[in-house]
Design a protein around this motif. Structure first.
Motif, PDB file in Angstrom:
ATOM      1  N   LEU A 197       0.835  -1.210   0.000  1.00  0.00           N
ATOM      2  CA  LEU A 197       0.000   0.000   0.000  1.00  0.00           C
ATOM      3  C   LEU A 197       0.866   1.255   0.000  1.00  0.00           C
ATOM      4  N   TYR A 198       1.937   1.222   0.788  1.00  0.00           N
ATOM      5  CA  TYR A 198       2.845   2.378   0.822  1.00  0.00           C
ATOM      6  C   TYR A 198       3.472   2.633  -0.551  1.00  0.00           C
ATOM      7  N   LEU A 199       3.891   1.569  -1.221  1.00  0.00           N
ATOM      8  CA  LEU A 199       4.531   1.726  -2.528  1.00  0.00           C
ATOM      9  C   LEU A 199       3.566   2.300  -3.555  1.00  0.00           C
ATOM     10  N   THR A 200       2.365   1.787  -3.589  1.00  0.00           N
ATOM     11  CA  THR A 200       1.401   2.256  -4.590  1.00  0.00           C
ATOM     12  C   THR A 200       1.002   3.712  -4.337  1.00  0.00           C
ATOM     13  N   LYS A 201       0.941   4.107  -3.078  1.00  0.00           N
ATOM     14  CA  LYS A 201       0.543   5.482  -2.766  1.00  0.00           C
ATOM     15  C   LYS A 201       1.659   6.485  -3.015  1.00  0.00           C
ATOM     16  N   SER A 252       9.652  10.733 -12.098  1.00  0.00           N
ATOM     17  CA  SER A 252       8.241  10.452 -12.285  1.00  0.00           C
ATOM     18  C   SER A 252       8.064   8.976 -12.573  1.00  0.00           C
ATOM     19  N   PRO A 253       6.868   8.413 -12.293  1.00  0.00           N
ATOM     20  CA  PRO A 253       6.633   7.004 -12.598  1.00  0.00           C
ATOM     21  C   PRO A 253       6.753   6.753 -14.090  1.00  0.00           C
ATOM     22  N   PRO A 254       7.221   5.583 -14.487  1.00  0.00           N
ATOM     23  CA  PRO A 254       7.333   5.264 -15.909  1.00  0.00           C
ATOM     24  C   PRO A 254       5.964   5.176 -16.540  1.00  0.00           C
ATOM     25  N   PRO A 255       5.863   5.392 -17.830  1.00  0.00           N
ATOM     26  CA  PRO A 255       4.556   5.326 -18.486  1.00  0.00           C
ATOM     27  C   PRO A 255       3.977   3.929 -18.450  1.00  0.00           C
ATOM     28  N   GLU A 256       2.658   3.876 -18.425  1.00  0.00           N
ATOM     29  CA  GLU A 256       1.975   2.592 -18.410  1.00  0.00           C
ATOM     30  C   GLU A 256       2.166   1.887 -19.745  1.00  0.00           C
ATOM     31  N   PRO A 257       2.397   0.576 -19.745  1.00  0.00           N
ATOM     32  CA  PRO A 257       2.524  -0.157 -21.006  1.00  0.00           C
ATOM     33  C   PRO A 257       1.193  -0.211 -21.731  1.00  0.00           C
ATOM     34  N   THR A 258       1.227   0.032 -23.029  1.00  0.00           N
ATOM     35  CA  THR A 258       0.007  -0.008 -23.816  1.00  0.00           C
ATOM     36  C   THR A 258      -0.233  -1.409 -24.333  1.00  0.00           C
ATOM     37  N   GLN A 259      -1.471  -1.686 -24.672  1.00  0.00           N
ATOM     38  CA  GLN A 259      -1.826  -3.020 -25.144  1.00  0.00           C
ATOM     39  C   GLN A 259      -1.119  -3.311 -26.470  1.00  0.00           C
ATOM     40  N   GLY A 260      -0.482  -4.459 -26.547  1.00  0.00           N
ATOM     41  CA  GLY A 260       0.234  -4.859 -27.741  1.00  0.00           C
ATOM     42  C   GLY A 260       1.632  -4.298 -27.842  1.00  0.00           C
ATOM     43  N   ASP A 261       2.051  -3.537 -26.827  1.00  0.00           N
ATOM     44  CA  ASP A 261       3.404  -2.966 -26.842  1.00  0.00           C
ATOM     45  C   ASP A 261       4.300  -3.826 -25.965  1.00  0.00           C
ATOM     46  N   ASP A 262       5.188  -4.615 -26.577  1.00  0.00           N
ATOM     47  CA  ASP A 262       6.069  -5.512 -25.839  1.00  0.00           C
ATOM     48  C   ASP A 262       7.376  -4.840 -25.435  1.00  0.00           C
ATOM     49  N   SER A 263       7.578  -3.590 -25.853  1.00  0.00           N
ATOM     50  CA  SER A 263       8.836  -2.929 -25.507  1.00  0.00           C
ATOM     51  C   SER A 263       8.862  -2.513 -24.049  1.00  0.00           C
ATOM     52  N   GLN A 264       7.698  -2.335 -23.406  1.00  0.00           N
ATOM     53  CA  GLN A 264       7.635  -1.949 -22.011  1.00  0.00           C
ATOM     54  C   GLN A 264       7.299  -3.176 -21.175  1.00  0.00           C
ATOM     55  N   PRO A 265       8.145  -3.553 -20.248  1.00  0.00           N
ATOM     56  CA  PRO A 265       7.832  -4.684 -19.382  1.00  0.00           C
ATOM     57  C   PRO A 265       6.683  -4.342 -18.451  1.00  0.00           C
ATOM     58  N   HIS A 266       6.005  -5.359 -17.965  1.00  0.00           N
ATOM     59  CA  HIS A 266       4.829  -5.177 -17.120  1.00  0.00           C
ATOM     60  C   HIS A 266       5.155  -5.352 -15.644  1.00  0.00           C
ATOM     61  N   SER A 267       6.398  -5.406 -15.265  1.00  0.00           N
ATOM     62  CA  SER A 267       6.762  -5.621 -13.866  1.00  0.00           C
ATOM     63  C   SER A 267       7.914  -4.716 -13.496  1.00  0.00           C
ATOM     64  N   VAL A 268       8.012  -4.441 -12.198  1.00  0.00           N
ATOM     65  CA  VAL A 268       9.120  -3.663 -11.668  1.00  0.00           C
ATOM     66  C   VAL A 268       9.882  -4.526 -10.681  1.00  0.00           C
ATOM     67  N   GLU A 269      11.185  -4.276 -10.580  1.00  0.00           N
ATOM     68  CA  GLU A 269      12.014  -5.059  -9.681  1.00  0.00           C
ATOM     69  C   GLU A 269      11.585  -4.825  -8.239  1.00  0.00           C
ATOM     70  N   PRO A 270      11.496  -5.888  -7.411  1.00  0.00           N
ATOM     71  CA  PRO A 270      11.070  -5.714  -6.019  1.00  0.00           C
ATOM     72  C   PRO A 270      11.949  -4.707  -5.301  1.00  0.00           C
ATOM     73  N   PRO A 271      11.367  -3.674  -4.703  1.00  0.00           N
ATOM     74  CA  PRO A 271      12.161  -2.685  -3.970  1.00  0.00           C
ATOM     75  C   PRO A 271      12.810  -3.296  -2.733  1.00  0.00           C
ATOM     76  N   PHE A 272      13.672  -2.511  -2.102  1.00  0.00           N
ATOM     77  CA  PHE A 272      14.377  -2.956  -0.917  1.00  0.00           C
ATOM     78  C   PHE A 272      13.388  -3.366   0.170  1.00  0.00           C
ATOM     79  N   GLY A 273      13.528  -4.594   0.681  1.00  0.00           N
ATOM     80  CA  GLY A 273      12.694  -5.084   1.765  1.00  0.00           C
ATOM     81  C   GLY A 273      11.373  -5.684   1.340  1.00  0.00           C
TER      82      GLY A 273
END
Length: 404
Positions: free
Chosen positions: A60-64, A261-282
């Motif tokens: 919740l903290y990360l998303t906010k 700023s947060p990275p742009p949201e991946p668009t449908q059919g766009d494989d150049s943007q990954p759909h996951s972020v590396e787990p933050p510290f902890g």
């Protein structure tokens, strides 16, 4: 898993990892001395389920604070756990839930067994003996670490600085517990009533609890830690480059404005943007801590009604007033804070430094007892010497970590 270059901008923090680690060393572990196995199950079944809250709170903290959807954090965590469990040189396509369940169950048992042995040993041996023997887990953590690290070699390569530090810390514990003090009347009467044989049994159980707790810490560091949480300065390996490429940075830098700023949201059919972020510290150790809480909630409550029905220990009953509920809540909260920090530090510092760091509790308890308890009468030359030995040993190990 290894740390990707993008993760260096995680949360856009200017504090380095060591500053974060020092923050997690502040909580103090509180243990209430209970005298039966029934009490042990009651305590763990009321405190440890609160561990399940730390992961949702972290998410919740990360998303906010970052504006990134929780689904992308969970996708990154799933990718990291899948790669850890399979040890695959490529990006894994599926998560082996059977291995994950075995890992979580093993961690839960690894934490529970030493605690149960500790509570049983208190029934037979004086609390001073149990305290001294259990706190030798720092020494056993070092011995087990060296044995496992030397697998395949002709002989064990001891590090004299760490060996001196853990031995000094354990000696400091014995100085605080036994130095200049005789056994209390209650402890002497306990030994007389139970017999010397029972006292030896209690000492053996306390030593077994210490060794099993050290083994848990060593095994966790060796087999259950992500590299991103365990060694922030380890270079990228060839196979981890493929894994790192599957992640997207949490924050992107704007070179013109100098802001993040947060990275742009991946668009449908766009494989150049990954759909996951590396787990933050902890994030990953908090996930394991929460899963251990969930396992406790569904498993460790089972002995309570059985013992209640068999008449073992005190009858089980819910708290009758708000003061008791408040006390239970404080115990659960302190356990939540301590264990989440403990799991994070265990992955970063390793079992040797963390186990010696836990001995600082003795120093703080002595100081608090002098201020809020019996006053300066509780301070002796032996207690000062022992606390100095513990603090000095931890300082040696901490400086070694910072230097390396």
């Amino acid at each position: 898993m290894s740390l990707s270059p993008n993760s260096l901008n995680t949360f856009n923090l200017t504090l380095d990892t060591n500053n974060l680690i020092l923050f997690f060393m502040l909580p103090i572990r509180c243990k209430h001395i209970l005298f039966s196995v029934h009490s042990s199950f009651r305590k763990h079944s009321t405190k440890r389920p609160s561990f399940s809250l730390i992961f949702p709170l972290h998410l919740l903290y990360l998303t906010k604070t970052t504006g990134i959807p929780s689904s992308r954090y969970l996708a990154g965590l799933r990718l990291a756990v899948a790669q850890l469990l399979t040890n695959s040189p490529t990006v894994p396509s599926t998560l082996e839930y059977g291995k994950l369940c075995r890992l979580i169950l093993g961690l839960t048992l690894g934490v529970t067994c030493p605690a149960v042995l500790w509570y049983i040993s208190v029934v037979f041996a004086p609390i001073s003996d149990v305290t001294a023997l259990f706190n030798t887990n720092a020494f056993w953590a070092y011995v087990l670490s060296m044995i496992m690290a030397s697998s395949g070699r002709s002989r064990i390569q001891w590090e004299w600085k760490k060996l001196v530090a853990v031995t000094t810390a354990c000696g400091g514990v014995f100085a605080v517990v036994y130095g200049g003090a005789r056994r209390s009347h209650s402890e002497a009467r306990s030994i007389t009533s139970t017999g010397a044989g029972s006292a030896i049994l209690g000492d053996v159980l306390a030593l077994a609890a210490s060794m099993s707790y050290a083994l848990y810490q060593v095994m966790y560091k060796r087999y259950a830690v992500l590299d991103m949480d365990g060694d922030a300065h380890r270079p990228l390996s060839p196979q981890s480059a493929d894994i790192a490429a599957a992640y997207q940075p949490l924050l992107t830098e704007d070179p013109e404005e100098g802001t993040s700023s947060p990275p742009p949201e991946p668009t449908q059919g766009d494989d150049s943007q990954p759909h996951s972020v590396e787990p933050p510290f902890g994030f990953y150790p908090n996930f394991l801590t929460s899963m251990m809480g969930v396992t406790t909630l569904f498993v460790l409550w089972i002995p309570i009604p059985l013992m209640h029905w068999l008449g073992v220990g005190r009858p089980f009953a819910f708290p009758a007033d708000w003061k008791t509920w408040t006390g239970v809540g404080l115990i659960a909260s302190s356990g939540l804070v301590f264990n989440s920090g403990f799991m994070i530090l265990l992955g970063v510092w390793g079992p040797i430094v963390v186990s010696v760091g836990n001995l600082l509790t003795i120093v703080l308890v002595l100081a608090s007892n002098a201020v809020f308890g019996d006053g300066v009468e509780t301070i002796t030359i032996w207690s000062l010497l022992g606390c100095g030995m513990i603090a000095g040993a931890f300082s040696i190990l901490a400086m070694d970590v910072l230097r390396n």
